[in-house]
Design a protein around this motif. Structure first.
Motif, short mmCIF file in Angstrom:
data_model
loop_
_atom_site.label_atom_id
_atom_site.label_comp_id
_atom_site.label_asym_id
_atom_site.label_seq_id
_atom_site.Cartn_x
_atom_site.Cartn_y
_atom_site.Cartn_z
N GLY A 184 0.82 -1.20 0.00
CA GLY A 184 0.00 0.00 0.00
C GLY A 184 0.86 1.25 0.00
O GLY A 184 0.49 2.27 0.59
N ARG A 185 2.02 1.18 -0.66
CA ARG A 185 2.97 2.30 -0.67
C ARG A 185 2.33 3.59 -1.15
O ARG A 185 2.67 4.68 -0.67
CB ARG A 185 4.18 1.95 -1.53
CG ARG A 185 5.23 3.06 -1.63
CD ARG A 185 6.45 2.62 -2.39
NE ARG A 185 7.24 1.66 -1.62
CZ ARG A 185 8.18 2.02 -0.76
NH1 ARG A 185 8.45 3.30 -0.54
NH2 ARG A 185 8.86 1.10 -0.09
N GLU A 186 1.40 3.50 -2.10
CA GLU A 186 0.77 4.72 -2.61
C GLU A 186 -0.03 5.43 -1.54
O GLU A 186 -0.29 6.64 -1.62
CB GLU A 186 -0.13 4.41 -3.82
CG GLU A 186 -1.37 3.59 -3.52
CD GLU A 186 -1.10 2.09 -3.59
OE1 GLU A 186 -2.06 1.33 -3.84
OE2 GLU A 186 0.05 1.67 -3.38
N PHE A 187 -0.43 4.69 -0.49
CA PHE A 187 -1.17 5.29 0.62
C PHE A 187 -0.25 5.63 1.80
O PHE A 187 -0.42 6.66 2.45
CB PHE A 187 -2.27 4.34 1.11
CG PHE A 187 -3.30 4.03 0.07
CD1 PHE A 187 -4.22 4.97 -0.32
CD2 PHE A 187 -3.33 2.78 -0.54
CE1 PHE A 187 -5.18 4.69 -1.29
CE2 PHE A 187 -4.27 2.48 -1.50
CZ PHE A 187 -5.20 3.44 -1.88
N TYR A 188 0.72 4.75 2.07
CA TYR A 188 1.53 4.89 3.28
C TYR A 188 2.96 5.33 3.03
O TYR A 188 3.70 5.61 3.98
CB TYR A 188 1.53 3.56 4.05
CG TYR A 188 0.14 3.12 4.44
CD1 TYR A 188 -0.53 3.74 5.49
CD2 TYR A 188 -0.51 2.12 3.73
CE1 TYR A 188 -1.81 3.36 5.84
CE2 TYR A 188 -1.81 1.73 4.07
CZ TYR A 188 -2.45 2.35 5.12
OH TYR A 188 -3.73 1.97 5.45
N GLY A 192 2.12 9.37 0.11
CA GLY A 192 0.77 8.90 0.37
C GLY A 192 -0.04 9.85 1.23
O GLY A 192 0.49 10.79 1.82
N MET A 193 -1.32 9.56 1.33
CA MET A 193 -2.23 10.45 2.07
C MET A 193 -2.27 10.14 3.56
O MET A 193 -2.80 10.92 4.35
CB MET A 193 -3.65 10.36 1.49
CG MET A 193 -4.30 9.00 1.63
SD MET A 193 -5.98 8.97 0.90
CE MET A 193 -5.57 9.00 -0.84
N TYR A 194 -1.73 8.97 3.97
CA TYR A 194 -1.80 8.58 5.37
C TYR A 194 -0.42 8.61 6.02
O TYR A 194 0.47 7.87 5.62
CB TYR A 194 -2.39 7.17 5.49
CG TYR A 194 -3.76 7.03 4.88
CD1 TYR A 194 -4.79 7.89 5.24
CD2 TYR A 194 -4.02 6.03 3.95
CE1 TYR A 194 -6.05 7.78 4.68
CE2 TYR A 194 -5.28 5.90 3.39
CZ TYR A 194 -6.28 6.76 3.75
OH TYR A 194 -7.53 6.65 3.20
N THR A 210 -5.80 11.67 11.19
CA THR A 210 -4.56 11.62 10.41
C THR A 210 -3.52 12.57 11.00
O THR A 210 -2.56 12.95 10.33
CB THR A 210 -4.81 11.98 8.93
OG1 THR A 210 -5.43 13.27 8.86
CG2 THR A 210 -5.69 10.95 8.25
N TRP A 233 -10.62 -1.47 12.11
CA TRP A 233 -9.34 -1.27 11.42
C TRP A 233 -8.40 -2.44 11.67
O TRP A 233 -7.67 -2.88 10.76
CB TRP A 233 -8.70 0.05 11.85
CG TRP A 233 -9.26 1.23 11.14
CD1 TRP A 233 -10.05 2.22 11.67
CD2 TRP A 233 -9.10 1.56 9.75
NE1 TRP A 233 -10.38 3.13 10.70
CE2 TRP A 233 -9.82 2.75 9.52
CE3 TRP A 233 -8.43 0.96 8.69
CZ2 TRP A 233 -9.88 3.35 8.26
CZ3 TRP A 233 -8.49 1.55 7.44
CH2 TRP A 233 -9.21 2.73 7.24
#
Length: 250
Positions: A184-188, A192-194, A210, A233
Motif C-alpha cells: 500500500g505504498r501509494e497510501f503509506y 501517500g495520504m496517510y 490523520t 481497522w
C-alpha cells in the motif's frame, strides 16, 4: 426502443448476449443442485507466500475459502489446499491447518497443543515417523515458503520503516502488532495520504485521525464508537496485510 434493432443486427453483441445468458443459466443450475459448489476454488496453482511468521501462517487455516490452506513442517510451508476435505473445516486433519505441525506428526497426535516445532525431545522412532511424513508432504504438496521468527522492534526502530528508503519495507503498528503495508505504498509511502508509516497507530485509527500526534497506543478516554472503529481497522489490516512482528519496550 431504438436499441432493439441495433442489438439484433450486431452479430458480436448477439454472441455476447447469448454467452452471458448461458453462463447465468449454468450458474443458477449449479446453485440449485444440493451439495454442489457453484464455483470451485479448491484446485488451483499453489500460491507462494515467502517468509512469514507463525502468526501470519495462522490466517491460512481454511476458514477463509478464498485463501489457500497451509501446513508447516520443520519450518517449510506446504500448500495443502487441494486436500481441503482433510485440512479444511470439518476435515480429519483440520487441527494442522495454519500451524507448524512437526511435533504433532512425529507423535502421531491430533491435539492443537502438539502443533509446534518443538521436536528436541522426540524419540528416535518419533523422529523417523516425522521424517516419513515430511517425505510424503514433499512428494505430494508444493513448498510455498518458510516460517521465520517475528521481528521485535522498539518504537524507535519501527520509525526506520517509514517508507523513506525504497529498499526497506513499510511497517506500521496497531496495538503492538506490526503489519507490513509495503503493497500500500501509494497510501503509506512518503507521497501517500496517510502519515502512519513507521508509527504505532492505535489511537489514530480509533479516532479516525490523520494527525501524527495521535499516532500512539494511548487508548484512554476513547468511547465505545472509537473502540469499535479500532476493532474494525484491526480486522481490515489483519485481512489485508502480513503480520511481521510486535513492538517491544526500548
Amino acid at each position: 426502443m431504438e436499441w432493439v434493432p441495433w442489438l439484433l443486427h450486431d452479430n458480436w453483441n448477439i454472441a455476447v448476449a447469448v454467452f452471458v445468458a448461458a453462463l447465468l443459466v449454468l450458474s443458477v443450475r449449479a446453485w440449485l443442485r444440493p451439495g454442489e459448489t457453484p464455483l470451485d476454488f479448491s484446485h488451483s496453482e499453489p500460491q507462494h507466500c515467502g517468509d512469514i511468521t507463525l502468526q501470519e501462517l495462522a490466517k491460512y487455516n481454511g476458514r477463509d475459502y478464498f485463501r489457500p490452506i497451509y501446513v508447516a513442517i520443520k519450518g517449510q510451508i506446504f500448500d495443502v489446499t487441494d486436500a481441503r476435505d482433510f485440512y479444511g473445516p470439518g476435515g480429519s486433519y483440520q487441527v494442522f491447518a495454519g500451524k507448524e505441525c512437526a511435533r504433532a506428526l512425529g507423535k502421531m497426535a491430533i491435539e492443537a497443543d502438539q502443533c509446534t516445532g518443538q521436536i528436541a525431545d522426540l524419540t528416535r522412532r518419533e523422529l523417523e515417523i516425522l521424517d516419513d511424513w515430511e517425505l510424503k508432504f514433499n512428494q505430494k504438496y508444493t513448498v510455498v515458503g518458510k516460517v521465520v521468527e517475528p521481528k521485535s522492534l522498539t518504537l524507535a526502530q519501527l520509525r526506520e520503516y517509514n517508507g523513506s528508503e525504497e529498499a526497506k519495507p513499510i511497517y506500521l503498528s496497531i496495538c503492538g502488532t506490526i503489519f507490513d503495508v509495503s503493497k500500500g505504498r501509494e497510501f503509506y509511502g512518503p507521497d501517500g495520504m496517510y502519515p502512519f508509516a513507521g508509527h504505532e497507530c492505535a489511537r489514530a485509527f480509533a479516532l479516525l485521525s490523520t494527525d501524527t500526534a495521535d499516532c500512539n497506543n494511548n487508548l484512554e478516554g476513547l468511547n465505545s464508537m472509537d473502540r469499535e472503529n479500532l476493532r474494525d481497522w484491526q480486522a481490515k489490516f489483519h485481512s489485508k496485510y502480513s503480520i511481521v512482528g510486535e513492538v517491544v519496550a526500548s
